[in-house]
Design an enzyme around this catalytic site. Structure first.
Site, PDB file in Angstrom:
ATOM      1  N   GLY A 173       8.986  -2.010  -4.396  1.00 35.12           N
ATOM      2  CA  GLY A 173       9.027  -2.621  -3.262  1.00 35.12           C
ATOM      3  C   GLY A 173      10.190  -2.601  -1.882  1.00 35.12           C
ATOM      4  N   THR A 179       7.977  -0.123 -12.569  1.00 33.75           N
ATOM      5  CA  THR A 179       7.776  -1.420 -12.974  1.00 33.75           C
ATOM      6  C   THR A 179       6.570  -1.901 -13.616  1.00 33.75           C
ATOM      7  OG1 THR A 179       8.183  -3.172 -11.018  1.00 33.75           O
ATOM      8  CG2 THR A 179      10.682  -2.004 -12.574  1.00 33.75           C
ATOM      9  N   GLY A 218       0.860  -0.809   0.303  1.00 36.28           N
ATOM     10  CA  GLY A 218      -0.025  -0.193  -0.272  1.00 36.28           C
ATOM     11  C   GLY A 218       0.604   1.632  -0.312  1.00 36.28           C
ATOM     12  N   ASP A 220       1.759   4.101 -10.704  1.00 35.71           N
ATOM     13  CA  ASP A 220       1.361   4.379  -8.910  1.00 35.71           C
ATOM     14  C   ASP A 220       1.028   6.665  -8.901  1.00 35.71           C
ATOM     15  OD1 ASP A 220       1.823   2.199  -8.270  1.00 35.71           O
ATOM     16  OD2 ASP A 220       4.234   1.939  -8.097  1.00 35.71           O
ATOM     17  N   LYS A 257       7.988   9.002  -7.781  1.00 37.48           N
ATOM     18  CA  LYS A 257       8.582   7.661  -8.248  1.00 37.48           C
ATOM     19  C   LYS A 257       9.603   7.457  -8.388  1.00 37.48           C
ATOM     20  CE  LYS A 257       7.045   2.849  -8.269  1.00 37.48           C
ATOM     21  NZ  LYS A 257       6.616   1.995  -6.842  1.00 37.48           N
ATOM     22  N   GLU A 275       8.486   7.358  -3.677  1.00 38.73           N
ATOM     23  CA  GLU A 275       7.937   6.647  -3.388  1.00 38.73           C
ATOM     24  C   GLU A 275       8.772   5.335  -4.387  1.00 38.73           C
ATOM     25  OE1 GLU A 275       4.753   3.121  -4.393  1.00 38.73           O
ATOM     26  OE2 GLU A 275       4.129   5.271  -4.708  1.00 38.73           O
ATOM     27  N   GLY A 276       9.611   4.547  -3.173  1.00 36.47           N
ATOM     28  CA  GLY A 276      10.243   3.111  -3.939  1.00 36.47           C
ATOM     29  C   GLY A 276       9.393   2.541  -4.328  1.00 36.47           C
TER      30      GLY A 276
END
Length: 215
Positions: A118, A42, A15, A50, A38, A115-116
Site C-alpha cells: 500500500g 497479504t 501498480g 507480487d 516484498k 516493495e512496500g
C-alpha cells in the site's frame, strides 16, 4: 555501490509490482545485479503474488531466495493492512527479521528493490507505520503514481509527507499502464513535473510504457 530502494505507492493497486518488476528488468539490461523484495504480502498463501509478478517482468522463474522467503519474509492470508493481517493469522511482524532478509540479499546483489504494502502511511504494527520504517532505515524511495482520478491529490500528499520527514525521493514513476484518460493523464504528468520544479526536487520522473505482461 550497493543500494536498497523502497518502492512505495500513493495508494494500493497503483501498480507498485509492475513498476518494481519493470525497473528491475531495466537495471538488469544495464548490467546491474538486482533483486526485488516484498516487505509484507497479504491476501496470499505460501507464495507472494507480487514477487511472482516481479519475476515475470524480469523474465525469470521463481528463485531459491523466493522459495526460502528471503524475498518475502511475511505472507499473511487476509487481504488487509499488515498490522491487521498479522493479528488475524496470530503472528507478529519483526522489523529485525525483515532487515535480516534485506541484508542477506544485499550481500549477493548490487541493488535491492524493496516493495512496500500500500502507501506510506499503512501500519506495519499497531504503533509503527511504513513511513516510520522508511525513515528509520534511511531508505530512498521510488514513488509510484498514476493518472487515475484522485491520484494527483494522493501524490502531492505523499511527497509533502516525505519532504517533511527528510525522506529522499529518488524517483517518481508515472504508471500510465493500462492507458489512462487521454485528457487527465498528460495534465497530471505535467502538473507533477511543475510541482517538482517549483520545489527544486532532485528527483527523476519516468513513465512506464504500455508493456506486455508475460502470462
Amino acid at each position: 555501490m550497493k543500494k536498497v530502494y523502497f518502492v512505495t505507492g500513493i495508494d494500493t493497486n497503483v501498480g507498485k509490482s509492475i513498476a518494481t518488476g519493470y525497473l528491475a528488468n531495466q537495471m538488469m539490461q544495464e548490467g546491474k545485479k538486482v533483486i526485488t523484495q516484498k516487505l509484507i504480502q497479504t491476501g496470499n498463501v505460501e507464495v507472494s503474488e507480487d514477487i511472482e509478478m516481479h519475476r515475470k517482468l524480469m523474465g525469470l522463474p521463481l528463485l531459491d531466495v523466493d522459495k526460502n522467503r528471503h524475498t518475502c519474509p511475511y505472507i499473511f492470508t487476509y487481504p488487509c493492512s499488515p498490522h491487521l493481517a498479522a493479528r488475524i493469522d496470530r503472528k507478529e511482524i519483526s522489523i529485525a527479521k525483515i532487515n535480516e532478509c534485506t541484508n542477506s540479499l544485499l550481500s549477493k546483489y548490487d541493488v535491492v528493490l524493496l516493495e512496500g504494502a500500500g502507501g506510506i502511511m499503512v501500519p506495519i504494527q499497531d504503533d509503527y507505520l511504513t513511513i516510520d520504517f522508511i525513515k528509520d532505515e534511511k531508505l530512498p524511495i521510488i514513488l509510484v503514481t498514476s493518472p487515475k482520478l484522485g491520484s494527483l491529490n494522493h501524490t502531492l500528499l505523499t511527497i509533502e509527507s516525505c519532504l517533511n520527514r527528510g525522506i529522499v525521493i529518488d524517483t517518481i514513476v508515472y504508471n500510465d499502464f493500462p492507458k489512462g484518460d487521454e485528457v487527465i493523464s498528460p495534465d497530471t504528468y505535467a502538473f507533477i513535473q511543475k510541482y517538482m520544479d517549483k520545489h527544486k526536487m532532485d528527483t527523476k520522473l519516468i513513465k512506464i510504457p504500455n508493456i506486455e505482461i508475460p502470462s
